[in-house]
Design an enzyme around this catalytic site. Structure first.
Site, PDB file in Angstrom:
ATOM      1  N   HIS A 174       2.571  -5.215   2.344  1.00 10.02           N
ATOM      2  CA  HIS A 174       3.748  -5.654   1.636  1.00 10.02           C
ATOM      3  C   HIS A 174       4.702  -6.470   2.530  1.00 10.02           C
ATOM      4  O   HIS A 174       4.938  -6.160   3.667  1.00 10.02           O
ATOM      5  CB  HIS A 174       4.556  -4.395   1.207  1.00 10.02           C
ATOM      6  CG  HIS A 174       4.113  -3.842  -0.073  1.00 10.02           C
ATOM      7  ND1 HIS A 174       4.035  -2.432  -0.366  1.00 10.02           N
ATOM      8  CD2 HIS A 174       3.487  -4.512  -0.923  1.00 10.02           C
ATOM      9  CE1 HIS A 174       3.689  -2.258  -1.516  1.00 10.02           C
ATOM     10  NE2 HIS A 174       2.953  -3.261  -1.966  1.00 10.02           N
TER      11      HIS A 174
ATOM     12  N   HIS B 243       0.714  -2.217   6.025  1.00  8.58           N
ATOM     13  CA  HIS B 243      -0.171  -2.652   4.943  1.00  8.58           C
ATOM     14  C   HIS B 243       0.789  -3.850   4.710  1.00  8.58           C
ATOM     15  O   HIS B 243       1.416  -4.445   5.556  1.00  8.58           O
ATOM     16  CB  HIS B 243       0.531  -1.619   3.960  1.00  8.58           C
ATOM     17  CG  HIS B 243       1.843  -1.547   3.593  1.00  8.58           C
ATOM     18  ND1 HIS B 243       2.485  -0.763   4.427  1.00  8.58           N
ATOM     19  CD2 HIS B 243       2.548  -1.784   2.627  1.00  8.58           C
ATOM     20  CE1 HIS B 243       3.863  -0.951   4.031  1.00  8.58           C
ATOM     21  NE2 HIS B 243       3.838  -1.457   3.038  1.00  8.58           N
TER      22      HIS B 243
ATOM     23  N   ASP C  81       8.048  -6.689   3.305  1.00  7.25           N
ATOM     24  CA  ASP C  81       9.143  -6.215   4.142  1.00  7.25           C
ATOM     25  C   ASP C  81       8.250  -5.723   5.568  1.00  7.25           C
ATOM     26  O   ASP C  81       9.122  -5.096   6.366  1.00  7.25           O
ATOM     27  CB  ASP C  81       9.758  -5.022   3.543  1.00  7.25           C
ATOM     28  CG  ASP C  81       9.197  -3.904   2.930  1.00  7.25           C
ATOM     29  OD1 ASP C  81       8.126  -4.149   2.441  1.00  7.25           O
ATOM     30  OD2 ASP C  81       9.433  -2.706   2.941  1.00  7.25           O
TER      31      ASP C  81
END
Length: 318
Positions: free
Chosen positions: A64, A62, A66
């Site tokens: 994000h 995904h 991090d």
């Protein structure tokens, strides 16, 4: 198949844990496949035994930070370290746009071809040895988990037995090794399966992060030899997990149990469970093992060799 954890922290790095990235090394092909690429992943490569020159596939769960902030740096370094033939990148909608924008604004130009594949649930890659599929997870944004299945292969070919039968070496050996039936010049028919050891069952790996407990993760993890699953929170902090759509240690264990997996390796731990705090990572391990005993806690540079088993062994234990 060898799994190396390059980052096991969630959200932000700590002194001992970088953010998410897991490498799958395939020695028989001299290839490395990467799952997620948090900031600093290229540094983790340098500190490991992995060769960035062997990197050929990257799977992103995904968008994000991090899980993707290390991607452009790693791709740029690959070009400077010796151009790979090609790198295929798989991920959710928006990944291609993100990479194009990053390259445009940083004036980064790759000296090797990159192909970005926008994934949808189902099979996204297959060759003679492996099938890779993905499925939806349940997170705050679109998130996918991945499943890698190694195809079964014929057991070891007994060369000495073939010689004893008077079978001439050459192209016939190749057919016999594949389990085919061949006709010799003298008219004898030889079944290659009788000259090979027991079928070696293909191994299965599931990678599920970021997500709260969901049926999608259970489906990806079905009868996997190894399930890599996030365990951001302790069971005591389940309310936080529900708010942020992350998993607790017990949720990860429940996925492995429901999927009848062989082993669970937890990762993506919140920094709140640092040594000296009321709840520590050893507590998360105890919680998970109470549900699924064959559980391990990943740490940066932890390497796990996925064992190979005979197909008959899998049948007898299922």
């Amino acid at each position: 198949m060898q799994i190396t954890f390059l980052g096991t922290s969630s959200g932000v790095p700590t002194r001992s844990r970088n953010v998410s990235s897991v490498a799958l090394r395939l020695p028989q092909r001299a290839e490395v496949w990467l799952f997620d690429c948090g900031e600093g992943t290229q540094h983790q490569f340098l500190r490991s035994d992995l060769k960035v020159s062997q990197l050929c596939r990257i799977f992103i769960t995904h968008m994000h930070g991090d899980h993707i902030f290390g991607l452009m740096g790693l791709l740029a370094s690959c070009g400077l370290a010796g151009s790979p033939t090609r790198i295929d990148i798989y991920g959710p909608p928006g990944l291609d746009e993100y990479l194009r924008a990053s390259g445009r604004y940083s004036q980064t130009h790759f000296s090797y071809p990159i192909k970005v594949h926008t994934v949808q649930p189902g099979v996204l890659y297959e060759d003679d040895e492996f099938v890779v599929s993905c499925g939806p997870l349940k997170h705050r944004i679109t998130s996918f988990g991945y499943r890698v299945v190694e195809k079964d292969r014929v057991g070891r070919f007994d060369v000495e037995k073939a010689k004893a039968l008077g079978i001439p070496s050459g192209p016939l050996y190749g057919k016999l090794k594949r389990g085919e039936t061949v006709t010799l010049p003298d008219g004898r028919k030889i079944n290659g399966a009788e000259l090979c050891g027991p079928t070696e069952a293909g191994r299965k790996i599931a990678y599920c992060t970021d997500t709260i407990f969901c049926e999608g993760a259970v489906e990806l993890a079905q009868e996997a030899d190894v399930v890599i699953h996030e365990a951001t929170f302790a069971h005591q902090d389940a309310e936080l997990a529900y708010q942020r759509l992350h998993s607790t240690s017990t949720m990860a264990a429940q996925v492995a149990l429901a999927a009848q997996a062989k082993r669970l390796i937890m990762t993506h731990f919140s920094p709140r469970y640092a040594p000296g705090n009321a709840i520590q990572l050893s507590d998360l391990q105890d919680e998970a093992r109470a549900i699924f005993p064959n559980t391990e806690m990943a740490y940066d540079f932890f390497t796990y060799e996925v064992p190979r088993r005979q197909a008959t062994e899998l049948i007898s234990t299922s």
